[in-house]
Design a protein around this motif. Structure first.
Motif, PDB file in Angstrom:
ATOM      1  N   LEU A   1      34.866  45.773  51.292  1.00  0.00           N
ATOM      2  CA  LEU A   1      35.475  46.381  50.051  1.00  0.00           C
ATOM      3  C   LEU A   1      34.193  47.524  50.416  1.00  0.00           C
ATOM      4  O   LEU A   1      32.418  47.357  49.672  1.00  0.00           O
ATOM      5  CB  LEU A   1      35.044  45.130  49.985  1.00  0.00           C
ATOM      6  CG  LEU A   1      36.164  43.703  49.765  1.00  0.00           C
ATOM      7  CD1 LEU A   1      35.898  42.270  48.476  1.00  0.00           C
ATOM      8  CD2 LEU A   1      37.519  44.302  49.872  1.00  0.00           C
ATOM      9  N   VAL A   2      34.696  47.638  48.528  1.00  0.00           N
ATOM     10  CA  VAL A   2      33.804  48.901  47.913  1.00  0.00           C
ATOM     11  C   VAL A   2      34.065  48.892  46.413  1.00  0.00           C
ATOM     12  O   VAL A   2      35.324  48.878  45.724  1.00  0.00           O
ATOM     13  CB  VAL A   2      34.378  50.391  48.522  1.00  0.00           C
ATOM     14  CG1 VAL A   2      33.687  51.254  47.429  1.00  0.00           C
ATOM     15  CG2 VAL A   2      33.975  50.637  49.394  1.00  0.00           C
TER      16      VAL A   2
ATOM     17  N   GLU B   1      28.079  38.486  50.559  1.00  0.00           N
ATOM     18  CA  GLU B   1      28.230  39.525  49.018  1.00  0.00           C
ATOM     19  C   GLU B   1      26.692  38.646  48.003  1.00  0.00           C
ATOM     20  O   GLU B   1      26.614  39.121  47.475  1.00  0.00           O
ATOM     21  CB  GLU B   1      29.177  39.278  48.348  1.00  0.00           C
ATOM     22  CG  GLU B   1      29.612  39.920  47.201  1.00  0.00           C
ATOM     23  CD  GLU B   1      29.783  41.320  46.640  1.00  0.00           C
ATOM     24  OE1 GLU B   1      29.205  41.861  45.790  1.00  0.00           O
ATOM     25  OE2 GLU B   1      29.811  41.521  47.718  1.00  0.00           O
ATOM     26  N   ASP B   2      26.907  37.400  48.205  1.00  0.00           N
ATOM     27  CA  ASP B   2      25.676  36.888  47.846  1.00  0.00           C
ATOM     28  C   ASP B   2      24.088  37.939  47.957  1.00  0.00           C
ATOM     29  O   ASP B   2      23.120  37.886  47.514  1.00  0.00           O
ATOM     30  CB  ASP B   2      25.554  35.540  47.925  1.00  0.00           C
ATOM     31  CG  ASP B   2      26.364  34.428  47.576  1.00  0.00           C
ATOM     32  OD1 ASP B   2      27.232  35.359  45.990  1.00  0.00           O
ATOM     33  OD2 ASP B   2      26.553  33.686  47.858  1.00  0.00           O
TER      34      ASP B   2
ATOM     35  N   LEU C   1      35.059  38.990  46.747  1.00  0.00           N
ATOM     36  CA  LEU C   1      36.093  39.017  45.912  1.00  0.00           C
ATOM     37  C   LEU C   1      35.544  38.105  45.039  1.00  0.00           C
ATOM     38  O   LEU C   1      35.172  38.279  43.832  1.00  0.00           O
ATOM     39  CB  LEU C   1      36.841  38.876  46.345  1.00  0.00           C
ATOM     40  CG  LEU C   1      37.918  39.642  45.319  1.00  0.00           C
ATOM     41  CD1 LEU C   1      36.962  41.019  44.808  1.00  0.00           C
ATOM     42  CD2 LEU C   1      39.220  39.669  45.349  1.00  0.00           C
ATOM     43  N   LEU C   2      35.248  36.864  45.595  1.00  0.00           N
ATOM     44  CA  LEU C   2      34.913  35.317  44.566  1.00  0.00           C
ATOM     45  C   LEU C   2      33.293  35.685  44.379  1.00  0.00           C
ATOM     46  O   LEU C   2      33.557  35.517  42.832  1.00  0.00           O
ATOM     47  CB  LEU C   2      35.351  34.233  45.370  1.00  0.00           C
ATOM     48  CG  LEU C   2      34.483  32.929  44.349  1.00  0.00           C
ATOM     49  CD1 LEU C   2      35.887  32.785  43.419  1.00  0.00           C
ATOM     50  CD2 LEU C   2      35.150  31.478  45.865  1.00  0.00           C
ATOM     51  N   ALA C   3      32.564  36.013  45.135  1.00  0.00           N
ATOM     52  CA  ALA C   3      31.486  36.032  45.292  1.00  0.00           C
ATOM     53  C   ALA C   3      30.894  37.307  43.868  1.00  0.00           C
ATOM     54  O   ALA C   3      29.883  37.170  43.664  1.00  0.00           O
ATOM     55  CB  ALA C   3      30.502  36.084  46.431  1.00  0.00           C
ATOM     56  N   HIS C   4      31.340  37.918  43.838  1.00  0.00           N
ATOM     57  CA  HIS C   4      31.402  39.478  43.357  1.00  0.00           C
ATOM     58  C   HIS C   4      31.234  38.900  42.328  1.00  0.00           C
ATOM     59  O   HIS C   4      30.673  39.791  40.928  1.00  0.00           O
ATOM     60  CB  HIS C   4      31.783  40.456  43.878  1.00  0.00           C
ATOM     61  CG  HIS C   4      32.305  41.489  42.854  1.00  0.00           C
ATOM     62  ND1 HIS C   4      30.800  42.211  42.906  1.00  0.00           N
ATOM     63  CD2 HIS C   4      32.312  41.976  41.188  1.00  0.00           C
ATOM     64  CE1 HIS C   4      31.201  43.476  41.734  1.00  0.00           C
ATOM     65  NE2 HIS C   4      32.584  42.923  41.339  1.00  0.00           N
ATOM     66  N   PHE C   5      32.833  38.192  41.552  1.00  0.00           N
ATOM     67  CA  PHE C   5      32.998  37.863  39.944  1.00  0.00           C
ATOM     68  C   PHE C   5      32.023  36.455  40.024  1.00  0.00           C
ATOM     69  O   PHE C   5      31.280  36.317  38.363  1.00  0.00           O
ATOM     70  CB  PHE C   5      34.011  37.787  40.302  1.00  0.00           C
ATOM     71  CG  PHE C   5      35.035  38.590  39.977  1.00  0.00           C
ATOM     72  CD1 PHE C   5      35.190  40.023  38.539  1.00  0.00           C
ATOM     73  CD2 PHE C   5      35.922  39.342  40.491  1.00  0.00           C
ATOM     74  CE1 PHE C   5      35.648  41.012  39.021  1.00  0.00           C
ATOM     75  CE2 PHE C   5      36.316  40.036  41.501  1.00  0.00           C
ATOM     76  CZ  PHE C   5      36.543  41.219  39.735  1.00  0.00           C
TER      77      PHE C   5
ATOM     78  N   SER D   1      37.603  49.914  36.733  1.00  0.00           N
ATOM     79  CA  SER D   1      36.985  49.934  37.969  1.00  0.00           C
ATOM     80  C   SER D   1      37.886  49.543  39.026  1.00  0.00           C
ATOM     81  O   SER D   1      39.201  48.712  38.524  1.00  0.00           O
ATOM     82  CB  SER D   1      35.527  48.993  37.910  1.00  0.00           C
ATOM     83  OG  SER D   1      35.874  48.017  37.426  1.00  0.00           O
ATOM     84  N   ILE D   2      37.518  49.729  40.161  1.00  0.00           N
ATOM     85  CA  ILE D   2      38.592  49.271  41.331  1.00  0.00           C
ATOM     86  C   ILE D   2      37.598  49.150  42.320  1.00  0.00           C
ATOM     87  O   ILE D   2      36.770  49.347  43.004  1.00  0.00           O
ATOM     88  CB  ILE D   2      39.147  50.359  41.509  1.00  0.00           C
ATOM     89  CG1 ILE D   2      40.481  49.365  42.819  1.00  0.00           C
ATOM     90  CG2 ILE D   2      38.487  51.227  42.220  1.00  0.00           C
ATOM     91  CD1 ILE D   2      41.586  50.281  43.263  1.00  0.00           C
ATOM     92  N   ILE D   3      37.913  47.527  42.605  1.00  0.00           N
ATOM     93  CA  ILE D   3      37.175  47.247  44.210  1.00  0.00           C
ATOM     94  C   ILE D   3      38.500  47.733  45.725  1.00  0.00           C
ATOM     95  O   ILE D   3      39.539  46.681  45.210  1.00  0.00           O
ATOM     96  CB  ILE D   3      37.134  45.398  43.983  1.00  0.00           C
ATOM     97  CG1 ILE D   3      35.934  45.389  43.389  1.00  0.00           C
ATOM     98  CG2 ILE D   3      36.579  45.197  45.583  1.00  0.00           C
ATOM     99  CD1 ILE D   3      35.623  43.625  42.490  1.00  0.00           C
TER     100      ILE D   3
END
Length: 526
Positions: free
Chosen positions: A48-49, A301-302, A473-477, A458-460
């Motif tokens: 992801l970006v 992501e963590d 995605l979950l960990a990002h938020f 913004s966009i992921i």
């Protein structure tokens, strides 16, 4: 040494407030806008970006945000958290949901137990159980395979796992990873449980009761509702139910369940999708290997979130920009807009994650705050939202920052060309168009048709929604919310605001009320 200071005690916050606002419509126009799209982005986990080109920031503001991150000790506070410090001051607890998906720092020993080893043990037990269910070794009373799994839980025991299941359901069917259909019962409204029970073959259903304490009123009520339905069909509830609970709850060793899998007080409900709370239902629905891939994406992501360079830390950058929009620009809400039908329930999960975590008016020491904290979170998948609330987002009196999520490919990849483009291309075209329309606007002498622009987003972006990218995605938020809580100096890991209504509801049912509460009780026929 860690210093937990209020926002208005930080010198860098005052400096941030003095930075010159960005004319978003100007910087996003022409070649300058194209250059921002290329430069204002950070790689995330699982391919992801995070792209923040259409946010109202420039190099001066970013430098001020970096300075704030340093003075607020965001990296150091996260390090203390994942190394087992008591960060949940309200309940005097550790915060360990990161340990459910990997080891970031040193071993954490709590209650005489290595917690990473404990979470791995529960994942292995769930995987073994799911394997036996899928093989028919664990079956119903007639020796027949279970075909449906039903999770009974509320709040974090429902919203996150439900959103994750829906996100991967069609992907699993397409890739041959679909093992069992999953349903969810959460609302104490009897219509919820009745609708689910009427839609499934109860004789071939396995129910998961999720309650950390084993005393959650709504969940136990729904359990009784389900048990009654099983008995009326001549079925033994004990052969159709498992529990996800704490080792000290009354459910842990009850003969009412085929098995019990454990969580602990160090993982809050809204952070529990990567624990046994999500692990049991997702492993049964898609298989343990898919759940393991989901965990791997979250851990990837963590690892990025643990980095100290803000420009390479997507969750920290997202948190800082969102903080700037709320605490400096004064925007009251944020819209989460996934252009993926699979993420249809993801905004609902983020509502709880963000608003239950940072909806606080006192700091982590219980002292009143003199500044605003968390925003209102809402959202719907695109393009549905475009035909609903986007009018206010484009031309309303409030500016609402936007967080888009989009993928280049659909999950099913069975698209067709219509009028020269595929449905997925049309979906992606809408995302691109909306970002630029919000940022740049369009001038018109007719004010009813005039778009001022200056609406930040913004966009992921990812290639496709998979178990790994969903985990990331979950960990990002989760990490974004954590970093913002650090900035506002609130405790993002308790939820006292949820408790008062529960206490009063019990008083109503016990007829121990007076005044308006008695009047409303009579009005509702209690």
């Amino acid at each position: 040494m860690i210093n937990w200071k209020n926002l208005d005690e930080l010198t860098s916050y005052g400096e941030l407030r003095k930075t010159k606002p960005v004319d978003l419509a100007r910087v996003m126009t022409g070649d300058q806008g194209a250059a921002r799209v290329a430069n204002y982005q950070i790689p995330m986990g699982a391919g992801l970006v995070y792209n923040f080109a259409a946010k109202a920031v420039d190099d001066d503001i970013l430098a001020a945000l970096e300075k704030l991150a340093g003075e607020a000790q965001l990296s150091e506070k996260f390090e203390d958290l994942y190394n087992g410090d008591v960060v949940n001051t309200g309940e005097k607890r550790l915060v360990l949901h990161h340990l459910t998906r990997g080891q970031l720092g040193k071993d954490v020993i709590a209650d005489g137990v290595n917690k990473r080893a404990f979470y791995e043990e529960q994942q292995k037990r769930i995987a073994d159980f799911a394997g036996q269910v899928h093989a028919g070794k664990i079956a119903n009373g007639a020796g027949e395979k279970f075909t449906t799994v039903v999770q009974i839980g509320i709040g974090g025991s429902d919203l996150g796992p439900r959103a994750m299941y829906i996100a991967l359901e069609n992907w699993a069917k397409k890739t041959g990873n679909f093992k069992m259909e999953a349903k969810f019962i959460s609302n104490v409204d009897p219509d919820d449980a009745s609708a689910v029970l009427d839609a499934i073959d109860v004789a071939h259903a396995l129910f998961i009761l999720v309650s950390k304490s084993g005393t959650t009123l709504e969940t136990l009520t729904n359990q009784s509702f389900v048990m009654d339905a099983l008995k009326k069909r001549g079925l033994d509830p004990a052969k159709h139910m498992i529990a996800v609970t704490s080792e000290t709850s009354p459910l842990a060793k009850s003969s009412d369940y085929l098995a019990a899998f454990f969580m602990d007080d160090y993982i809050g409900g809204r952070y529990s999708s990567t624990s046994a709370v999500g692990g049991a239902v997702l492993s049964l629905a898609f298989g343990p290997d898919v759940f393991a891939r989901f965990l791997a994406g979250a851990h990837e992501e963590d690892v990025l979130a643990a980095g100290t360079d803000v420009r390479k830390n997507p969750a920290m950058m997202d948190a800082l920009i969102g903080f700037y929009e709320r605490s400096v620009l004064g925007y009251p809400a944020t819209a989460v807009l996934p252009y993926s039908q699979a993420l249809s329930r993801f905004p609902a999960h983020l509502q709880q994650l963000d608003m239950e975590s940072n909806g606080k008016s006192v700091n982590r020491f219980g002292e009143p705050l003199s500044y605003v904290t968390g925003p209102v979170i809402f959202g719907e998948p695109g393009t549905n939202g475009q035909h609903s609330f986007y009018q206010l987002l484009h031309q309303g009196t409030d500016i609402v920052p936007l967080q888009f999520v989009g993928f280049r490919k659909s999950q099913l990849e069975n698209d067709v060309v219509i009028q020269g483009s595929t449905s997925q291309q049309k979906l992606c075209a809408n995302v691109a168009a909306q970002i630029v329309a919000f940022a740049c606007g369009k001038q018109n002498e007719n004010l009813n048709k005039n778009f001022k622009g200056g609406r930040p987003s913004s966009i992921i972006i990812g290639d496709q929604l998979t178990p790994e990218s969903l985990g990331a995605l979950l960990a990002h938020f989760e990490n974004k919310v954590m970093f913002q809580g650090f900035l506002w100096n609130v405790n993002s890991f308790d939820q006292e605001g949820v408790q008062l209504g529960k206490v009063l509801a019990k008083a109503v049912l016990a007829h121990e009320t007076d005044g308006a509460l008695t009047a409303y009780s009579k009005l509702l026929g209690i």
